[in-house]
Design a protein around this motif. Structure first.
Motif, PDB file in Angstrom:
ATOM      1  N   ALA A 142       0.943  -1.290  -0.042  1.00 12.06           N
ATOM      2  CA  ALA A 142      -0.217   0.297   0.275  1.00 12.06           C
ATOM      3  C   ALA A 142       0.933   0.901  -0.198  1.00 12.06           C
ATOM      4  N   LEU A 143       2.211   0.759   1.012  1.00 12.90           N
ATOM      5  CA  LEU A 143       2.430   2.454   0.947  1.00 12.90           C
ATOM      6  C   LEU A 143       3.517   2.720  -0.046  1.00 12.90           C
ATOM      7  N   ALA A 144       3.417   1.991  -0.834  1.00 14.21           N
ATOM      8  CA  ALA A 144       4.492   2.217  -2.493  1.00 14.21           C
ATOM      9  C   ALA A 144       3.184   2.211  -3.753  1.00 14.21           C
ATOM     10  N   PHE A 145       2.272   1.466  -3.619  1.00 14.41           N
ATOM     11  CA  PHE A 145       0.928   1.908  -4.710  1.00 14.41           C
ATOM     12  C   PHE A 145       0.696   3.396  -4.504  1.00 14.41           C
ATOM     13  N   ILE A 146      -0.280   3.142  -3.355  1.00 13.04           N
ATOM     14  CA  ILE A 146      -1.508   4.564  -3.212  1.00 13.04           C
ATOM     15  C   ILE A 146      -0.683   5.806  -3.605  1.00 13.04           C
ATOM     16  N   PRO A 147      -0.058   5.745  -3.183  1.00  9.98           N
ATOM     17  CA  PRO A 147       0.919   7.196  -3.513  1.00  9.98           C
ATOM     18  C   PRO A 147       1.051   7.692  -4.932  1.00  9.98           C
ATOM     19  N   SER A 148       1.343   6.410  -5.300  1.00 11.36           N
ATOM     20  CA  SER A 148       1.627   6.501  -7.267  1.00 11.36           C
ATOM     21  C   SER A 148       0.880   6.686  -8.249  1.00 11.36           C
ATOM     22  N   ALA A 149      -0.913   6.747  -7.402  1.00  6.76           N
ATOM     23  CA  ALA A 149      -1.940   6.632  -7.483  1.00  6.76           C
ATOM     24  C   ALA A 149      -2.175   7.806  -8.648  1.00  6.76           C
ATOM     25  N   LYS A 150      -2.890   8.131  -9.951  1.00  3.86           N
ATOM     26  CA  LYS A 150      -2.822   9.655 -10.633  1.00  3.86           C
ATOM     27  C   LYS A 150      -4.242   9.990 -10.036  1.00  3.86           C
ATOM     28  N   SER A 151      -5.806   9.341  -9.814  1.00  2.00           N
ATOM     29  CA  SER A 151      -6.451  10.121  -9.398  1.00  2.00           C
ATOM     30  C   SER A 151      -7.346   8.895  -7.725  1.00  2.00           C
ATOM     31  N   ARG A 152      -8.349   9.677  -7.809  1.00  4.06           N
ATOM     32  CA  ARG A 152      -8.516   9.105  -6.668  1.00  4.06           C
ATOM     33  C   ARG A 152      -9.921   7.985  -6.616  1.00  4.06           C
ATOM     34  N   ARG A 153      -9.925   7.970  -8.059  1.00  2.91           N
ATOM     35  CA  ARG A 153     -10.433   5.988  -7.884  1.00  2.91           C
ATOM     36  C   ARG A 153      -9.998   5.550  -8.138  1.00  2.91           C
ATOM     37  N   GLU A 154      -7.960   5.597  -9.056  1.00  2.00           N
ATOM     38  CA  GLU A 154      -7.716   4.807  -8.785  1.00  2.00           C
ATOM     39  C   GLU A 154      -6.985   4.265  -7.456  1.00  2.00           C
ATOM     40  N   LYS A 155      -6.853   5.677  -6.906  1.00  2.00           N
ATOM     41  CA  LYS A 155      -6.489   4.976  -5.592  1.00  2.00           C
ATOM     42  C   LYS A 155      -7.880   4.125  -4.599  1.00  2.00           C
ATOM     43  N   GLU A 156      -8.888   3.975  -4.359  1.00  2.00           N
ATOM     44  CA  GLU A 156      -9.922   3.477  -4.159  1.00  2.00           C
ATOM     45  C   GLU A 156      -9.321   1.826  -5.280  1.00  2.00           C
ATOM     46  N   GLU A 157      -9.248   1.940  -5.936  1.00  5.94           N
ATOM     47  CA  GLU A 157      -9.037   0.924  -7.005  1.00  5.94           C
ATOM     48  C   GLU A 157      -8.322  -0.155  -6.070  1.00  5.94           C
ATOM     49  N   ILE A 158      -7.031   0.602  -6.007  1.00  5.43           N
ATOM     50  CA  ILE A 158      -5.675  -0.023  -5.597  1.00  5.43           C
ATOM     51  C   ILE A 158      -6.105  -0.445  -3.814  1.00  5.43           C
ATOM     52  N   GLY A 159      -7.042   0.394  -3.639  1.00  2.00           N
ATOM     53  CA  GLY A 159      -7.272   0.113  -2.360  1.00  2.00           C
ATOM     54  C   GLY A 159      -8.278  -1.377  -1.883  1.00  2.00           C
ATOM     55  N   ARG A 160      -9.203  -1.484  -2.864  1.00  2.00           N
ATOM     56  CA  ARG A 160      -9.597  -2.332  -2.928  1.00  2.00           C
ATOM     57  C   ARG A 160      -8.948  -3.893  -3.186  1.00  2.00           C
ATOM     58  N   MET A 161      -8.051  -3.458  -4.252  1.00  5.67           N
ATOM     59  CA  MET A 161      -7.292  -4.631  -4.163  1.00  5.67           C
ATOM     60  C   MET A 161      -6.371  -5.242  -3.437  1.00  5.67           C
ATOM     61  N   LEU A 162      -5.662  -4.046  -2.171  1.00  5.78           N
ATOM     62  CA  LEU A 162      -4.747  -4.759  -1.652  1.00  5.78           C
ATOM     63  C   LEU A 162      -5.531  -5.406  -0.094  1.00  5.78           C
ATOM     64  N   ILE A 163      -6.503  -4.635  -0.312  1.00  5.63           N
ATOM     65  CA  ILE A 163      -7.375  -5.631   0.923  1.00  5.63           C
ATOM     66  C   ILE A 163      -8.355  -6.749   0.737  1.00  5.63           C
ATOM     67  N   ALA A 164      -8.516  -7.188  -0.697  1.00  7.94           N
ATOM     68  CA  ALA A 164      -9.168  -7.959  -1.798  1.00  7.94           C
ATOM     69  C   ALA A 164      -7.936  -9.120  -1.138  1.00  7.94           C
ATOM     70  N   GLY A 165      -6.728  -8.557  -2.089  1.00  6.64           N
ATOM     71  CA  GLY A 165      -6.137 -10.387  -1.704  1.00  6.64           C
ATOM     72  C   GLY A 165      -5.341 -10.190   0.315  1.00  6.64           C
ATOM     73  N   SER A 166      -5.315  -9.817   0.264  1.00  8.64           N
ATOM     74  CA  SER A 166      -4.953  -9.763   2.056  1.00  8.64           C
ATOM     75  C   SER A 166      -5.897 -10.634   2.590  1.00  8.64           C
ATOM     76  N   VAL A 167      -7.085 -10.526   2.367  1.00  6.68           N
ATOM     77  CA  VAL A 167      -8.298 -11.817   2.852  1.00  6.68           C
ATOM     78  C   VAL A 167      -8.084 -12.791   2.195  1.00  6.68           C
ATOM     79  N   CYS A 168      -7.494 -12.675   1.017  1.00  2.00           N
ATOM     80  CA  CYS A 168      -7.704 -14.007   0.551  1.00  2.00           C
ATOM     81  C   CYS A 168      -6.440 -15.320   1.423  1.00  2.00           C
TER      82      CYS A 168
END
Length: 156
Positions: A1-27
């Motif tokens: 998250a520390l590498a991916f979230i700051p590099s996101a270009k938009s709010r929507r991209e940050k939210e998509e990355i966040g959902r992906m990280l949470i889903a992957g971690s829960v898996c």
């Protein structure tokens, strides 16, 4: 998250990355939890040859599974909040989590049973994950609201 979230270009991209990280971690948490259930169930001798401990291992399978899933969610959520510079929030939330867990352990955990202690861990990680998810949702809604205000102001 520390590498991916700051590099996101938009709010929507940050939210998509966040959902992906949470889903992957829960898996990953689910996979780890299944190991916590299947190993004592199917091959307890890999953990200990002392058959007297096998029933104790079985009593910890459900809380261990729950802990693994919740830890998966918590790791991702904490990483997202750190990437969003929410360190003060995380510190306050930790104090609340420790207080809630302490109350449980002083009431239920006094029995000295190992399952009671493990259920205390479940409560701790549930509090951490749920507080973090709530904070992310609030932050996301605030950003949407702020963007709408900016658009309305610029359009006027």
């Amino acid at each position: 998250a520390l590498a991916f979230i700051p590099s996101a270009k938009s709010r929507r991209e940050k939210e998509e990355i966040g959902r992906m990280l949470i889903a992957g971690s829960v898996c990953f948490g689910i996979i780890g939890g299944l190991v916590c259930v299947l190993l004592p169930s199917m091959a307890p001798q890999l953990l200990t040859l002392d058959r007297a401990l096998w029933p104790a291992m079985h009593s910890l399978m459900l809380p261990a599974f729950c802990c693994m899933v919740l830890v998966g969610a918590d790791v991702a959520v904490s990483g997202i909040l750190l990437a969003e510079n929410q360190v003060a929030y995380l510190a306050r939330a930790m104090v609340v989590n420790l207080a809630v867990t302490s109350v449980y352990l002083f009431t239920k955990g006094r029995s000295g049973s190992l399952p009671a202690v493990w259920w205390g861990l479940v409560i701790f990680f549930f509090c951490r994950a749920s507080q973090g998810i709530a904070r992310i949702v609030v932050m996301s809604r605030q950003k949407v609201s702020d963007e709408n205000l900016t658009e309305n102001y610029e359009g006027a």
